[in-house]
Design a protein around this motif. Structure first.
Motif, PDB file in Angstrom:
ATOM      1  N   ILE A  94      25.370 -88.464  97.082  1.00  0.00           N
ATOM      2  CA  ILE A  94      24.438 -87.654  97.860  1.00  0.00           C
ATOM      3  C   ILE A  94      24.895 -86.205  97.923  1.00  0.00           C
ATOM      4  CG2 ILE A  94      23.655 -89.591  99.284  1.00  0.00           C
ATOM      5  CD1 ILE A  94      25.548 -88.586 101.490  1.00  0.00           C
ATOM      6  N   GLY A  95      23.955 -85.327  98.169  1.00  0.00           N
ATOM      7  CA  GLY A  95      24.270 -83.919  98.366  1.00  0.00           C
ATOM      8  C   GLY A  95      24.748 -83.670  99.775  1.00  0.00           C
ATOM      9  N   ASP A  96      25.773 -82.858  99.910  1.00  0.00           N
ATOM     10  CA  ASP A  96      26.304 -82.500 101.224  1.00  0.00           C
ATOM     11  C   ASP A  96      25.303 -81.573 101.915  1.00  0.00           C
ATOM     12  OD1 ASP A  96      27.695 -81.564 103.417  1.00  0.00           O
ATOM     13  OD2 ASP A  96      29.482 -80.983 102.295  1.00  0.00           O
ATOM     14  N   PRO A  97      24.836 -81.932 103.124  1.00  0.00           N
ATOM     15  CA  PRO A  97      23.829 -81.099 103.793  1.00  0.00           C
ATOM     16  C   PRO A  97      24.383 -79.818 104.417  1.00  0.00           C
ATOM     17  CG  PRO A  97      24.413 -82.944 105.187  1.00  0.00           C
ATOM     18  CD  PRO A  97      25.146 -83.130 103.884  1.00  0.00           C
ATOM     19  N   GLY A  98      25.657 -79.535 104.206  1.00  0.00           N
ATOM     20  CA  GLY A  98      26.263 -78.337 104.791  1.00  0.00           C
ATOM     21  C   GLY A  98      25.574 -77.060 104.340  1.00  0.00           C
ATOM     22  N   ALA A  99      25.702 -76.039 105.165  1.00  0.00           N
ATOM     23  CA  ALA A  99      25.058 -74.755 104.895  1.00  0.00           C
ATOM     24  C   ALA A  99      25.742 -74.017 103.752  1.00  0.00           C
ATOM     25  CB  ALA A  99      25.089 -73.901 106.154  1.00  0.00           C
TER      26      ALA A  99
END
Length: 135
Positions: free
Chosen positions: A69-74
């Motif tokens: 999954i992609g890291d949802p961090g900014a």
């Protein structure tokens, strides 16, 4: 635990940690990648997630890759008006990859990989000693 189930559990761990190391290497390789278009999104850090799985053939609990999954961090914003990826205000979005965290994750994945190799070697050694005792 039988030899087959020990090997199955450790082999699944080897596969999982190998995949984890590949994902981390991809993150490190793209740590400085920016968008190809002005104002576009840069590379997003990816993370492998795992789940327990029962191997019905051996009865061993193994590990399976659930997803990547992609890291949802900014994303980090930096002012660089000369960059082709800069938006109208001159800001460029940078990937949410922290090389220090990726390096620590890589070390942990390497240690887990080595632990699974050691478990396979220990199972093989115990089996060989058992065969020697039977002779």
């Amino acid at each position: 635990m039988s030899f087959e189930s020990a090997i199955a559990a450790s082999a699944s761990g080897l596969h999982a940690q190998s995949l984890r190391m590949r994902v981390i290497a991809e993150n490190l390789a793209n740590a400085d990648s920016v968008a190809r278009t002005p104002g576009g999104a840069p590379y997003r850090r990816r993370v492998a997630t795992f789940a327990p799985k029962l191997d019905r053939a051996t009865g061993a609990m193994t590990v399976a890759v659930r997803s990547i999954i992609g890291d949802p961090g900014a994303f980090e914003r930096s002012y660089d008006p000369g960059n082709p990826a800069a938006d109208a205000a001159g800001y460029v979005l940078r990937p949410n990859v922290n090389s220090l965290i990726e390096s620590a994750d890589m070390k942990a994945a390497q240690r887990s990989y080595e632990a699974n190799l050691n478990a396979i070697e220990a199972a093989r050694g115990m089996t060989m000693r058992t065969i020697d005792l039977i002779r």
